[in-house]
Motif scaffolding. Structure first.
Motif, short mmCIF file in Angstrom:
data_model
loop_
_atom_site.label_atom_id
_atom_site.label_comp_id
_atom_site.label_asym_id
_atom_site.label_seq_id
_atom_site.Cartn_x
_atom_site.Cartn_y
_atom_site.Cartn_z
N LEU A 1 -20.82 -21.79 -44.65
CA LEU A 1 -21.64 -20.55 -44.68
C LEU A 1 -20.73 -19.47 -45.42
O LEU A 1 -21.34 -18.54 -46.04
CB LEU A 1 -22.17 -20.16 -43.39
CG LEU A 1 -23.18 -21.03 -42.72
CD1 LEU A 1 -23.31 -20.64 -41.35
CD2 LEU A 1 -24.64 -20.68 -43.49
N ARG B 1 -28.27 -20.75 -39.22
CA ARG B 1 -28.71 -19.41 -39.17
C ARG B 1 -28.09 -18.72 -37.80
O ARG B 1 -27.88 -17.55 -37.93
CB ARG B 1 -30.12 -19.27 -39.42
CG ARG B 1 -30.75 -19.85 -40.54
CD ARG B 1 -32.40 -19.52 -40.94
NE ARG B 1 -32.47 -19.66 -42.22
CZ ARG B 1 -33.27 -20.86 -42.58
NH1 ARG B 1 -34.22 -21.32 -41.77
NH2 ARG B 1 -33.63 -20.97 -43.86
N SER C 1 -24.40 -18.11 -38.35
CA SER C 1 -24.18 -16.84 -39.63
C SER C 1 -24.61 -15.82 -38.69
O SER C 1 -23.79 -14.59 -38.86
CB SER C 1 -25.49 -17.04 -40.26
OG SER C 1 -25.36 -15.86 -41.26
N ALA D 1 -24.98 -14.84 -44.34
CA ALA D 1 -24.93 -15.98 -44.90
C ALA D 1 -25.97 -16.90 -44.40
O ALA D 1 -26.26 -17.18 -43.64
CB ALA D 1 -23.75 -16.69 -44.68
#
Length: 189
Positions: free
Chosen positions: A135, A77, A80, A88
């Motif tokens: 991702l 995360r 991303s 993503a």
């Protein structure tokens, strides 16, 4: 975490050494001991093989990264957000032991990412690259120009691709060939 640089290599030729090739780590360099009668091409081939063997041995003895699946999902995360504009968002990211020919895989349908546990001993920037690569499949499923555009947002992508290619080549090269130049013992230590 810094990148692992290519090791310095010192080749020592010996008149007394007839049939064996060996190598060992001496501080920041790898010393390769070869018979004096090797051609330049044979020497290069053996040096490549023995350096790969030493590095593989060191990689196996390294402490594996202790990231849990939750840690991986959180890391994904963050990556991303940083490199893919937060577009993503994986449902899960986890280590798997059954990936021997690939570093990672992604199923866009259920937004899951799996990473080969072989990555656990590699530099963090390499693991991050594989995560960013997977991702990017959540945005662009195919390995097309758009996909590689997303992956290239990760600044160490070319370096990481080279690292993984080198690691794969070293693993392939180190497999015993059908005919060896020096079939007698090859000491690594």
């Amino acid at each position: 975490m810094g990148a692992r640089s290519k090791p310095r290599v010192e080749v020592r030729r010996s008149e007394r050494r007839r049939r064996t090739v060996s190598a060992y780590r001496d501080g920041d360099k790898i010393v390769v001991l070869v018979p004096n009668n090797l051609s330049g091409a044979e020497e290069r081939a053996w040096v490549t093989r023995m350096v790969a063997r030493i590095e593989r041995k060191e990689l196996k003895s390294a402490v594996p990264r202790g990231w849990s699946d939750e840690d991986l999902t959180e890391r994904a995360r963050v990556l991303s957000d940083e490199y893919l504009g937060g577009l993503a968002v994986p449902e899960s990211v986890r280590w798997v032991s059954n990936q021997r020919s690939r570093w990672g895989s992604c199923t866009p349908r259920d937004r899951t990412i799996r990473l080969s546990e072989r990555l656990q001993r590699m530099p963090e920037w390499v693991v991050d690259y594989v995560i960013v690569h997977e991702l990017a499949h959540l945005i662009e499923p195919q390995h097309d120009e758009k996909f590689w555009g997303w992956v290239s947002n990760y600044p160490a992508s070319d370096k990481a691709k080279g690292y993984l290619a080198g690691w794969s080549d070293a693993a392939r090269i180190s497999r015993p060939p059908s005919e060896e130049i020096f079939p007698a013992g090859e000491d690594v230590d």
